[in-house]
Design an enzyme around this catalytic site. Structure first.
Site, PDB file in Angstrom:
ATOM      1  N   ASP A   1       0.597  -1.180  -0.178  1.00  0.00           N
ATOM      2  CA  ASP A   1      -0.352   0.219  -0.086  1.00  0.00           C
ATOM      3  C   ASP A   1       1.832   0.928  -0.567  1.00  0.00           C
ATOM      4  O   ASP A   1       1.575   1.508   1.047  1.00  0.00           O
ATOM      5  CB  ASP A   1      -0.582   0.016   1.039  1.00  0.00           C
ATOM      6  CG  ASP A   1      -1.653  -0.693   1.080  1.00  0.00           C
ATOM      7  OD1 ASP A   1      -2.065  -0.927   0.654  1.00  0.00           O
ATOM      8  OD2 ASP A   1      -3.166  -0.583   0.301  1.00  0.00           O
TER       9      ASP A   1
ATOM     10  N   SER B   1       7.738   4.351  -0.536  1.00  0.00           N
ATOM     11  CA  SER B   1       6.834   2.883   0.220  1.00  0.00           C
ATOM     12  C   SER B   1       7.504   2.040   0.502  1.00  0.00           C
ATOM     13  O   SER B   1       9.034   1.799   0.030  1.00  0.00           O
ATOM     14  CB  SER B   1       6.575   2.646  -1.588  1.00  0.00           C
ATOM     15  OG  SER B   1       5.840   1.242  -1.447  1.00  0.00           O
TER      16      SER B   1
ATOM     17  N   MET C   1      -0.484   5.719  -6.518  1.00  0.00           N
ATOM     18  CA  MET C   1      -0.233   4.809  -5.726  1.00  0.00           C
ATOM     19  C   MET C   1      -0.977   3.632  -5.750  1.00  0.00           C
ATOM     20  O   MET C   1      -2.174   3.536  -6.290  1.00  0.00           O
ATOM     21  CB  MET C   1      -0.787   5.450  -4.584  1.00  0.00           C
ATOM     22  CG  MET C   1      -0.836   5.778  -3.604  1.00  0.00           C
ATOM     23  SD  MET C   1      -1.120   5.710  -2.404  1.00  0.00           S
ATOM     24  CE  MET C   1      -1.455   8.157  -2.433  1.00  0.00           C
TER      25      MET C   1
ATOM     26  N   THR D   1       1.849   2.127  -0.267  1.00  0.00           N
ATOM     27  CA  THR D   1       3.008   3.797  -0.983  1.00  0.00           C
ATOM     28  C   THR D   1       2.540   4.854  -0.850  1.00  0.00           C
ATOM     29  O   THR D   1       0.583   5.087  -1.034  1.00  0.00           O
ATOM     30  CB  THR D   1       2.307   3.346  -2.870  1.00  0.00           C
ATOM     31  OG1 THR D   1       3.170   1.928  -3.047  1.00  0.00           O
ATOM     32  CG2 THR D   1       3.378   4.086  -3.254  1.00  0.00           C
ATOM     33  N   ILE D   2       3.082   6.260  -1.164  1.00  0.00           N
ATOM     34  CA  ILE D   2       2.340   7.245  -1.006  1.00  0.00           C
ATOM     35  C   ILE D   2       2.974   7.834  -2.321  1.00  0.00           C
ATOM     36  O   ILE D   2       4.009   7.814  -2.446  1.00  0.00           O
ATOM     37  CB  ILE D   2       2.946   7.848   0.718  1.00  0.00           C
ATOM     38  CG1 ILE D   2       4.414   8.379   0.589  1.00  0.00           C
ATOM     39  CG2 ILE D   2       2.560   7.405   1.528  1.00  0.00           C
ATOM     40  CD1 ILE D   2       5.108   9.439   0.202  1.00  0.00           C
TER      41      ILE D   2
END
Length: 526
Positions: free
Chosen positions: A347, A366, A429, A348-349
């Site tokens: 799950d 991430s 993302m 990354t920003i």
């Protein structure tokens, strides 16, 4: 003008600066940096550090970072801040074997984010690292409120992290995930961030922090050594591009898979029709057929260019794009996509920021899966990524697992350039969804005329196996039409990704920002 009867968001506007992130606290911290005279890169580092605290399932200092930077008067630049596998890794243990568990110590690659932050700040920053990390240290030490989407993801990831002693100590509350509204503190992480603020990247890659990371991994049977961390360096790269509606769409080259988004766009622009509505069976059908072929090309070729000959020219060539586009039936799903064309031998920003000087940053950080591998250092409170899952275990594959090698990487910042100037700063993302997310958001804007916020609001579709997975907001009529076209459909268990977009309107001298409603984010300008 949007329909104000619908409970959606308006665009954010600004003239001197714009910040779009997946968490309101990160947006506010970045705005403070811009108002103090910091650059967009300074603000991006501050925002990313805050997100490494307040959105921990999505990112962390134990992960990687990619960025695109457009500075007026200069060529577009990219940085690949992805880490490598241990130099002592024995690939023969894994080649031909079963997939690695996502919590395996052998999936942990050297974290690249902190070195990338320092490289970016050295070239484009104005403020000291200690100032940029001060908000994240405060949030970790004094506590932050767990917001709704963060709480949702923490619950979803709890089973993966409860088996690790460090994760239980630092990331769980009374043995479980913190609830929405809980004030969470991460004192060990705060101390690690203080050390980095005072000592820079060397405080992370050498000394006590590196020793704790290596000791933690060694206890679990990892092949990691202090030398792997000390030797890590980010790579400045020349972005790869393709044209679409008069813009040059830019991505980081492999080992990132941003090239997949460019292949999708190359296929779509060759189709006579891409549909007339953004939420329609025809549009989703054509997008998904293009994506299925683009991902097949990705899976065949994307790898670490320092270790393998990746045929980038072939992957973006007119010949390949023509061939793939010709395979699409505009009315029916094609069961057999055909072989992937090979080149001749040879799950990354995510966050986007623009400052008062026009410096534009597309930035992504991430740990890959939720909390990465889940392996968390007991002393320093750092959860470590599991990017090694991106390797192929097939012998002879370009992306075959190997020592001191970077795996196929899913994080992809994007930029739309008009001539020498940045016009769209964007990213979506969401793991392997990201190339489709890029193509979806861009075509929402460029093919269907949606603004940045509406482009992010629109319902999303992704392919999985032999079927399509639809967000619940896709209308039932569209779903039935897709099934008539031969697609097997089901609803997604959770929404796809989360994006941020800034559009630079030079004619009017304004900035327009959108933030994805699928996260706790905020777009704000001044």
């Amino acid at each position: 003008m949007r329909d104000f009867h619908k409970p959606l968001r308006s665009l954010a506007y600004g003239t001197k600066g714009m910040v779009c992130t997946s968490h309101a606290m990160a947006t506010l911290d970045a705005l403070d940096v811009l108002r103090e005279g910091g650059s967009a890169v300074d603000a991006a580092i501050a925002a990313s550090a805050t997100l490494c605290v307040v959105e921990p399932g999505s990112t962390g200092i134990g992960g990687d970072c990619f960025a695109l930077i457009a500075k007026p008067g200069e060529k577009l630049q990219g940085i690949n801040g992805s880490g490598r596998s241990p130099a002592r890794l024995d690939p023969e243990r894994f080649i031909g074997g079963p997939p690695l568990a996502d919590t395996s110590v052998h999936t942990v690659t050297v974290p690249g984010a902190i070195d990338a932050w320092e490289a970016l700040r050295t070239r484009y920053g104005r403020l000291e690292l200690a100032r940029l990390l001060a908000p994240s240290i405060r949030h970790a030490a004094d506590g932050f409120v767990v917001t709704p989407r963060v709480a949702y993801d923490w619950i979803d990831d709890a089973a993966r992290i409860e088996g690790d002693a460090g994760a239980r100590r630092h990331l769980l509350v009374s043995g479980g995930p913190p609830a929405e509204g809980h004030v969470m503190r991460l004192p060990a992480l705060a101390d690690s961030l203080r050390k980095i603020a005072n000592g820079g990247r060397d405080a992370f890659y050498t000394g006590a922090i590196a020793e704790d990371m290596v000791a933690t991994l060694d206890k679990l049977g990892g092949a990691h050594a202090l030398e792997d961390f000390a030797a890590h360096k980010s790579e400045w790269v020349t972005p790869i591009t393709t044209g679409y509606h008069g813009l040059d769409i830019a991505e980081i080259p492999p080992n990132g898979h941003g090239i997949t988004a460019l292949i999708i766009l190359n296929i779509l622009k060759r189709l006579q029709s891409r549909g007339t509505e953004p939420v329609s069976a025809t549009r989703y059908h054509l997008l998904m057929e293009a994506a299925r072929m683009a991902y097949a090309v990705r899976d065949a070729f994307v790898a670490d260019q320092q270790k393998a000959k990746v045929p980038v020219e072939h992957m973006l060539s007119d010949k390949l794009s023509d061939e793939l586009a010709s395979r699409i039936d505009p009315t029916r799903r094609r069961d057999d996509l055909g072989p992937v064309p090979r080149p001749k031998k040879s799950d990354t920003i995510y966050l986007s920021i623009v400052d008062r000087d026009g410096l534009a940053v597309s930035f992504i950080n991430s740990v890959y899966h939720g909390f990465g591998s889940g392996i968390t250092t007991e002393k320093t409170g750092i959860w470590l990524q599991n990017r090694g899952l991106g390797f192929s275990l097939e012998r002879g594959h370009l992306n075959q697992i190997a020592p001191a090698k970077r795996p196929l990487h899913t994080i992809i910042p994007g930029m739309g350039m008009r001539g020498p100037d940045a016009e769209i700063v964007f990213g979506v993302m969401g793991g392997h969804y990201q190339p489709v997310g890029h193509a979806t958001a861009l075509t929402n804007m460029l093919d269907f005329g949606l603004d940045a916020q509406a482009a992010l609001d629109a319902p999303r579709v992704f392919f999985e196996g032999d079927g399509l997975v639809l967000e619940t907001e896709v209308p039932d009529g569209v779903r039935r039409d897709l099934e008539r076209m031969g697609h097997v459909t089901k609803h997604a268990a959770e929404p796809f990704g989360g994006g941020q977009i800034i559009v630079i309107d030079r004619q009017r001298g304004i900035l327009k920002g959108g933030s994805d409603p699928r996260k706790d984010g905020l777009a704000a300008g001044f």
